[in-house]
Enzyme design. Structure first.
Site, PDB file in Angstrom:
ATOM      1  N   MET A   1     -34.459 -44.803  16.830  1.00 41.88           N
ATOM      2  CA  MET A   1     -34.553 -46.152  17.359  1.00 41.88           C
ATOM      3  C   MET A   1     -33.480 -47.015  16.696  1.00 41.88           C
ATOM      4  SD  MET A   1     -36.348 -47.233  19.831  1.00 41.88           S
ATOM      5  CE  MET A   1     -37.598 -45.961  19.821  1.00 41.88           C
ATOM      6  N   CYS A   2     -33.277 -48.214  17.176  1.00 33.38           N
ATOM      7  CA  CYS A   2     -32.191 -49.055  16.683  1.00 33.38           C
ATOM      8  C   CYS A   2     -32.631 -50.522  16.696  1.00 33.38           C
ATOM      9  CB  CYS A   2     -30.937 -48.898  17.544  1.00 33.38           C
ATOM     10  SG  CYS A   2     -30.380 -47.191  17.728  1.00 33.38           S
ATOM     11  N   ARG A   3     -31.780 -51.355  16.159  1.00 38.82           N
ATOM     12  CA  ARG A   3     -31.898 -52.811  16.259  1.00 38.82           C
ATOM     13  C   ARG A   3     -30.542 -53.315  16.723  1.00 38.82           C
ATOM     14  NH1 ARG A   3     -37.016 -54.447  16.345  1.00 38.82           N
ATOM     15  NH2 ARG A   3     -36.758 -52.676  17.755  1.00 38.82           N
ATOM     16  N   ASN A 116     -31.404 -49.647  22.420  1.00 35.43           N
ATOM     17  CA  ASN A 116     -32.515 -49.557  21.468  1.00 35.43           C
ATOM     18  C   ASN A 116     -33.579 -48.738  22.179  1.00 35.43           C
ATOM     19  OD1 ASN A 116     -34.554 -49.929  19.608  1.00 35.43           O
ATOM     20  ND2 ASN A 116     -35.074 -51.977  20.339  1.00 35.43           N
TER      21      ASN A 116
END
Length: 268
Positions: A1-3, A116
């Site tokens: 996952m990411c931001r 994301n």
């Protein structure tokens, strides 16, 4: 996952947008507060921006390490001032390569994109057309090329993003598709399984996976929604109920400057 986050408005330095906020991208990489999956985001970071007076973004600055392992970026961040920027920190999905080519933002020379989320490459690879090739074997790189295809066909950015989301979701029911894209004049973002919010300031708008501080002026975007922001305003609509976003501000007259209307719900 990411931001990830995107800024559109009066020029700000990368230092102001990334390092000065009390809970900006570096801290979100180490300890995200809104992320739906318990995962740190230390598999890389990237920043892309549009130089003043240019319709094309600079080559994205991407590294396969967290912010605190790149000694050169803080100095660059203080020198770059831009009216449009997209930044991201990465938490690689299992099995995905950790390399600069797999790190957002991706660019085709005229647009910046970050994901994301995740998608199944095997299920969605049939969407790839001859002559197009992802720069990495990661799922986000495939998503980027699929978006470039639509843009090359002449689709406006909002319609290209929304159409691609619907096409992938029809093939991959488990996909998480929080996309964030900008062409230097507008920001397009989707919520499809992960979090998103935005803040309207006197000089622009900031769209982000989660608030960059504890102020109460962040607006949460509900899941399964699409956001389009430009210097006229911010438009947030349900994805399933919105057939067209070609002209989200048709007929809307706003005061001069960056007086951006808000929509959505306050962030808790």
């Amino acid at each position: 996952m990411c931001r990830h986050f995107a800024w559109l408005g009066e020029p700000r330095t990368l230092t102001e947008l990334i390092f000065q906020p009390s809970y900006g991208l570096p801290r979100q990489g180490d300890r995200p507060r809104w992320q739906n999956i318990e995962l740190v985001n230390r598999d890389g970071f990237g920043v892309g921006w549009f130089p003043s007076g240019s319709a094309r973004p600079a080559v994205s600055y991407r590294r396969a390490v967290p912010f605190d392992q790149d000694a050169g970026f803080p100095a660059l961040a203080g020198e770059v001032s831009t009216a449009c920027v997209l930044g991201a920190v990465r938490g690689a999905s299992p099995g995905m390569p950790i390399e600069e080519a797999a790190t957002a933002p991706f660019t085709n020379g005229a647009c910046l994109l970050s994901l994301n989320g995740h998608l199944n490459r095997e299920k969605t690879a049939p969407l790839l057309r001859p002559g197009y090739a992802p720069e990495s074997t990661c799922d986000a790189a495939l998503l980027a090329v699929l978006l470039w295809q639509r843009l090359d066909e002449g689709h406006p950015l909002p319609l290209a993003v929304l159409g691609l989301l619907r096409e992938i979701a029809a093939l991959d029911a488990n996909a998480c598709l929080n996309m964030l894209a900008t062409d230097g004049t507008r920001i397009v973002a989707t919520t499809w399984g992960e979090t998103l919010c935005y803040r309207v300031a006197a000089d622009g708008v900031l769209v982000a996976s989660e608030p960059h501080d504890d102020a109460d002026d962040w607006i949460r975007v509900p899941d399964r929604h699409v956001l389009v922001a430009d210097t006229l305003g911010v438009d947030v609509r349900p994805i399933d109920a919105e057939p067209s976003l070609a002209d989200p501000h048709a007929g809307e007259a706003l005061p001069a400057g960056l007086a951006l209307p808000v929509a959505g719900e306050p962030a808790a």
